[in-house]
Design a protein around this motif. Structure first.
Motif, PDB file in Angstrom:
ATOM      1  N   ALA A 111       0.998   5.883  13.180  1.00 53.33           N
ATOM      2  CA  ALA A 111       1.963   5.239  14.269  1.00 53.33           C
ATOM      3  C   ALA A 111       1.884   5.477  15.463  1.00 53.33           C
ATOM      4  O   ALA A 111       1.905   5.095  16.651  1.00 53.33           O
ATOM      5  CB  ALA A 111       3.075   5.073  13.513  1.00 53.33           C
ATOM      6  N   MET A 112       2.027   7.079  15.656  1.00 61.11           N
ATOM      7  CA  MET A 112       2.121   7.921  16.745  1.00 61.11           C
ATOM      8  C   MET A 112       0.790   7.543  17.911  1.00 61.11           C
ATOM      9  O   MET A 112       0.915   7.373  18.975  1.00 61.11           O
ATOM     10  CB  MET A 112       2.589   9.267  16.563  1.00 61.11           C
ATOM     11  CG  MET A 112       4.050   9.350  16.389  1.00 61.11           C
ATOM     12  SD  MET A 112       4.492  10.884  16.087  1.00 61.11           S
ATOM     13  CE  MET A 112       3.612  11.858  14.893  1.00 61.11           C
ATOM     14  N   LEU A 113      -0.395   7.751  17.024  1.00 60.13           N
ATOM     15  CA  LEU A 113      -1.393   7.501  17.805  1.00 60.13           C
ATOM     16  C   LEU A 113      -1.427   6.019  18.409  1.00 60.13           C
ATOM     17  O   LEU A 113      -1.991   5.925  19.544  1.00 60.13           O
ATOM     18  CB  LEU A 113      -2.727   7.540  16.891  1.00 60.13           C
ATOM     19  CG  LEU A 113      -3.174   9.189  16.797  1.00 60.13           C
ATOM     20  CD1 LEU A 113      -4.023   9.542  15.490  1.00 60.13           C
ATOM     21  CD2 LEU A 113      -3.681   9.689  17.945  1.00 60.13           C
ATOM     22  N   ASN A 114      -1.430   4.953  17.655  1.00 62.07           N
ATOM     23  CA  ASN A 114      -1.436   3.797  18.043  1.00 62.07           C
ATOM     24  C   ASN A 114      -0.418   3.283  19.184  1.00 62.07           C
ATOM     25  O   ASN A 114      -0.752   2.242  19.833  1.00 62.07           O
ATOM     26  CB  ASN A 114      -1.081   2.766  16.893  1.00 62.07           C
ATOM     27  CG  ASN A 114      -2.254   2.665  15.950  1.00 62.07           C
ATOM     28  OD1 ASN A 114      -3.549   2.954  16.371  1.00 62.07           O
ATOM     29  ND2 ASN A 114      -2.054   2.420  14.495  1.00 62.07           N
ATOM     30  N   ALA A 115       0.885   4.070  19.448  1.00 62.12           N
ATOM     31  CA  ALA A 115       1.732   3.828  20.262  1.00 62.12           C
ATOM     32  C   ALA A 115       1.351   4.456  21.498  1.00 62.12           C
ATOM     33  O   ALA A 115       1.797   3.880  22.716  1.00 62.12           O
ATOM     34  CB  ALA A 115       3.065   4.418  19.887  1.00 62.12           C
ATOM     35  N   VAL A 116       0.222   5.344  21.657  1.00 60.32           N
ATOM     36  CA  VAL A 116       0.019   6.024  22.956  1.00 60.32           C
ATOM     37  C   VAL A 116      -1.173   4.798  23.880  1.00 60.32           C
ATOM     38  O   VAL A 116      -2.183   4.741  22.902  1.00 60.32           O
ATOM     39  CB  VAL A 116      -0.525   7.299  22.517  1.00 60.32           C
ATOM     40  CG1 VAL A 116      -1.351   7.870  23.916  1.00 60.32           C
ATOM     41  CG2 VAL A 116       0.602   8.164  22.087  1.00 60.32           C
ATOM     42  N   PRO A 117      -1.045   4.694  24.943  1.00 65.82           N
ATOM     43  CA  PRO A 117      -1.988   4.020  25.733  1.00 65.82           C
ATOM     44  C   PRO A 117      -2.949   4.371  25.847  1.00 65.82           C
ATOM     45  O   PRO A 117      -3.302   5.685  25.791  1.00 65.82           O
ATOM     46  CB  PRO A 117      -1.103   3.438  26.887  1.00 65.82           C
ATOM     47  CG  PRO A 117       0.306   3.901  26.793  1.00 65.82           C
ATOM     48  CD  PRO A 117       0.441   4.865  25.682  1.00 65.82           C
ATOM     49  N   GLY A 118      -4.204   3.557  25.700  1.00 61.89           N
ATOM     50  CA  GLY A 118      -5.594   4.329  25.989  1.00 61.89           C
ATOM     51  C   GLY A 118      -6.359   4.102  24.860  1.00 61.89           C
ATOM     52  O   GLY A 118      -5.955   3.815  23.715  1.00 61.89           O
TER      53      GLY A 118
END
Length: 242
Positions: A111-118
């Motif tokens: 979830a945290m990775l997916n929340a980061v733009p790019g």
């Protein structure tokens, strides 16, 4: 979907939106705590692989393994260059243990990775089969558009793993990304130093289990951000700002 000589797709059916911001994540002691159990097994398996490949004793194999790692950044290179060992065979032997069972789960990482733009890629000196198992165990394979493992880090007939400047430069070319909009996330400082020389952004994940970490008291000038875990990075304004 990006697919180049260096980058292989991780999820053929997943489509990642192209963005100007590109993340390159290391694997061990960056996306997960490899020092928890994995590194111990790799050390044993790597020494055993040298023993079997060269038909030598444990003490000699251990010394040779460490010498090649220090000289080339990967035992594999020394084995291929000096002993004509087949790379694929050695990579399998050196990571022949219960990988999934020894991978420490990192909570909420997906979830945290997916929340980061790019758009995100994995760049690791580990072999492909090992990296895929770890990413599956962490439940984050779908977060990444592709991977550059040591299997692909071969330029002009020679393996060029991190921190090779030629490798990093070719990655930038093949991904068609702007260096100043590309971020390398690593636990190993010498890899970050190479990235900064190419004008990339750099994030140091400080981990006490990483070799030579005891000497890493301060943040070097070539490191843009130093954090103590990938979770700390992924919740930091540095990561969340577009």
């Amino acid at each position: 979907m990006i697919c180049t000589p260096l980058i292989k797709p991780l999820q053929p059916l997943v489509r990642h939106t192209r963005t100007p911001r590109v993340w390159l994540f290391d694997l061990d002691n960056t996306l997960h705590d490899a020092s928890h159990a994995i590194f111990g097994h790799i050390n044993q398996s790597m020494t055993r692989a040298v023993m079997q490949s060269l038909d030598i004793g444990e003490e000699e194999a251990s010394a040779l393994r460490k010498t090649y790692w220090a000289r080339y950044g990967a035992t594999l290179i020394g084995m291929v260059r000096h002993h004509n060992v087949k790379a694929a065979d050695f990579l399998h032997l050196s990571h022949d243990f219960d990988i999934a069972g020894n991978t420490k789960i990192e909570k909420n990482l997906s979830a945290m990775l997916n929340a980061v733009p790019g758009i995100k890629y994995v760049v690791t000196n580990a072999p492909m089969h090992y990296a895929r198992i770890v990413l599956d165990r962490l439940n984050v394979r779908h977060c990444f558009a592709g991977i550059c493992s040591i299997n692909e880090m071969c330029l002009q007939g020679r393996f060029r793993p991190k921190p090779s400047p030629a490798l990093m430069q070719q990655l930038l070319v093949q991904l068609q990304c702007e260096p100043t909009r590309t971020i390398l996330v690593e636990d190993t400082l010498k890899n970050l130093k190479t990235a900064k020389l190419l004008n990339m952004k750099t994030v140091h994940i400080f981990h006490r289990g990483t070799p030579f970490s005891s000497t890493q008291r301060m943040r070097p000038a070539y490191v843009d951000l130093r954090v103590n875990s990938v979770q700390q990075l992924l919740t930091h304004p540095f990561a969340l700002s577009a």
